[in-house]
Design a protein around this motif. Sequence first.
Motif, short mmCIF file in Angstrom:
data_model
loop_
_atom_site.label_atom_id
_atom_site.label_comp_id
_atom_site.label_asym_id
_atom_site.label_seq_id
_atom_site.Cartn_x
_atom_site.Cartn_y
_atom_site.Cartn_z
N PRO A 153 -35.92 -15.47 22.10
CA PRO A 153 -36.24 -16.61 21.23
C PRO A 153 -37.47 -17.39 21.66
O PRO A 153 -38.10 -18.05 20.83
N GLY A 154 -37.85 -17.34 22.94
CA GLY A 154 -39.05 -18.04 23.35
C GLY A 154 -40.33 -17.29 23.04
O GLY A 154 -41.39 -17.89 22.83
N VAL A 155 -40.23 -15.96 22.99
CA VAL A 155 -41.42 -15.13 22.77
C VAL A 155 -41.80 -15.10 21.30
O VAL A 155 -42.98 -15.16 20.95
N GLU A 156 -40.81 -15.01 20.43
CA GLU A 156 -41.09 -14.86 19.00
C GLU A 156 -42.01 -15.95 18.44
O GLU A 156 -43.01 -15.64 17.79
N PRO A 157 -41.73 -17.25 18.69
CA PRO A 157 -42.65 -18.27 18.15
C PRO A 157 -44.04 -18.20 18.76
O PRO A 157 -45.03 -18.52 18.09
N ALA A 158 -44.13 -17.77 20.02
CA ALA A 158 -45.45 -17.65 20.65
C ALA A 158 -46.26 -16.53 20.01
O ALA A 158 -47.47 -16.68 19.78
N VAL A 159 -45.59 -15.42 19.70
CA VAL A 159 -46.29 -14.32 19.01
C VAL A 159 -46.74 -14.77 17.63
O VAL A 159 -47.88 -14.56 17.23
N VAL B 134 -42.12 -17.78 30.53
CA VAL B 134 -41.62 -17.18 31.75
C VAL B 134 -41.61 -15.68 31.53
O VAL B 134 -41.06 -15.19 30.54
N VAL B 135 -42.24 -14.94 32.42
CA VAL B 135 -42.38 -13.49 32.23
C VAL B 135 -41.09 -12.81 32.66
O VAL B 135 -40.84 -12.61 33.86
N THR B 136 -40.28 -12.44 31.68
CA THR B 136 -38.95 -11.88 31.93
C THR B 136 -38.83 -10.40 31.58
O THR B 136 -37.90 -9.73 32.02
N THR C 27 -48.00 -8.44 45.40
CA THR C 27 -48.91 -9.44 44.83
C THR C 27 -48.29 -10.10 43.59
O THR C 27 -47.68 -9.42 42.76
N ARG C 28 -48.45 -11.39 43.48
CA ARG C 28 -47.93 -12.09 42.30
C ARG C 28 -48.77 -11.75 41.08
O ARG C 28 -49.99 -11.90 41.09
N ILE C 29 -48.10 -11.30 40.02
CA ILE C 29 -48.77 -10.95 38.77
C ILE C 29 -48.43 -11.95 37.67
O ILE C 29 -49.25 -12.21 36.79
N ASN C 30 -47.23 -12.50 37.72
CA ASN C 30 -46.74 -13.35 36.63
C ASN C 30 -47.13 -14.81 36.83
O ASN C 30 -46.76 -15.44 37.82
N TRP C 31 -47.87 -15.33 35.86
CA TRP C 31 -48.27 -16.74 35.83
C TRP C 31 -48.01 -17.28 34.43
O TRP C 31 -48.06 -16.54 33.45
N GLN C 32 -47.76 -18.58 34.36
CA GLN C 32 -47.58 -19.20 33.04
C GLN C 32 -48.91 -19.66 32.47
O GLN C 32 -48.95 -20.17 31.35
#
Length: 488
Positions: free
Chosen positions: A453-459, A446-448, A330-335
Amino acid sequence: MTRPGLVSTRTTSRSSAPRRTLLRRAGTAAASGLLALTVLGSAPAGAPAYAAEVGARRSPIVDGGVVVTPGNFTGYGFDQCLAPDSRAMRTWWNNSPFSAVGIYISGKSRACRNQPNLSKEWVLQQATLGWRLLPITLGPQASCQPRFPRYSDDVRINPKPGKKKDYHKALKMGRAEAETTVADALALGIAEGSTLWYDLEGFDASNTDCRESALSFLSGWTQKLHRLGYVSGVYSSASSGIKALDDARIERPDRFVLPDAIWIARWDGKANTDTTYIRDDGWRPGGRMKQYRGGHDETWGGVRINIDSNFLDLGRGTTARAEKDRCGGTRINWQDYPLLRPPRTKKNGQEVVPDPALVTTLQCLLREKKYFDGDLTGEYGTRTLKATRAWQADHKMPEKNLWSRQHWMSLLSAGSKPILKYGSSGDAVRRLQRALNAASPKATLVVTGVYGPGVEPAVKDWQERIGMEASGVVNKRVWRKLRKGLRS
């Protein structure tokens, strides 16, 4: 890199013990549970061949021992003259963005010869907590470095070229310093396979004898470390020691034994491993770190320390293992995780149903938490509503037939509460990424499984929106707020 600190009259003793003596000490340490097995990996392209034996992944504790090699890691570190006590280290681990710490373990030129907190117990405690340790030696310095020697029993690197113009005296000094460092590392329970860093402060690289003797010293340092089973790292100014090493790498590749990794001192305020002083391909990929900011105070969790700031990009960088299939694929990762509501009919007679794929994701997650035991139909019907309302009730949320972003955040973030920061990886990072995507449609991560660097600004953006300090660190307090589904 060096700052004044507590100085005692006790000095680090110089040892000329041959390899068999050092390995005998290592065997004794292993018997007492202080040594680890070396973790093998592949060398970064363009790095010396010996780097093939650098630990490729962070596995500092094996059978009770410690191999302090940074391994595959991209993230932040700090260094400080005096090793902080364990309480301060734990506070900073829980609250600061740093995952690596430089510690001065050896060398007669250290400002902080007296290290009251540094012991084999301290090393084991910090490695167990998760810190990537960077053991530093500050011994003999370049002959044209005006700030050294510091003490009466301190010496500079011998600048005499000798009859053969090979600077053999400097070479022997480097080998001797490596032996001393290994003995000091073993006393702290730092095992073979660890990376040991030599701190060569900036000097006048236009002075031929000074430069060539310094390079010969570092060559001897690396040679001996390799023979004793350790990995060689060198810290120096981008414009002097690092540039000299890089020039030698290109212009005289057979003249010196080069370090496996470099630590660039370049205070440009940029958290990366770039510098215009050396070529882009040197020690890349995976063989660089950079000290991008000099001495300054930082306070995390109420604990203030004067530090230098560093950015590491070593090995393959931070990676994450592939995630296992969930609920039969089942797909779990969505943006984005938008609002779900039961099917309804509009005034114009058009029937609106929630996205079956997203509903299947919801059913899978609820099944994993033992709230749903039906088939994964993708239908937002009675059984699914019963499960969602049960989740809402158990998590002290108003029971509704709607499944909002708040509810998604609560479910997606559920699980263990590890400390996450730049450089972390694994399934907990995936939970974080999904929860952030639910928190804001603008996140679109993107769930990696890698905190990069992409996660830090979002947090930081989410933390700021809910009134928290925008540290980028995800600790237990942050997990609690994620599970409550706080968005602003």
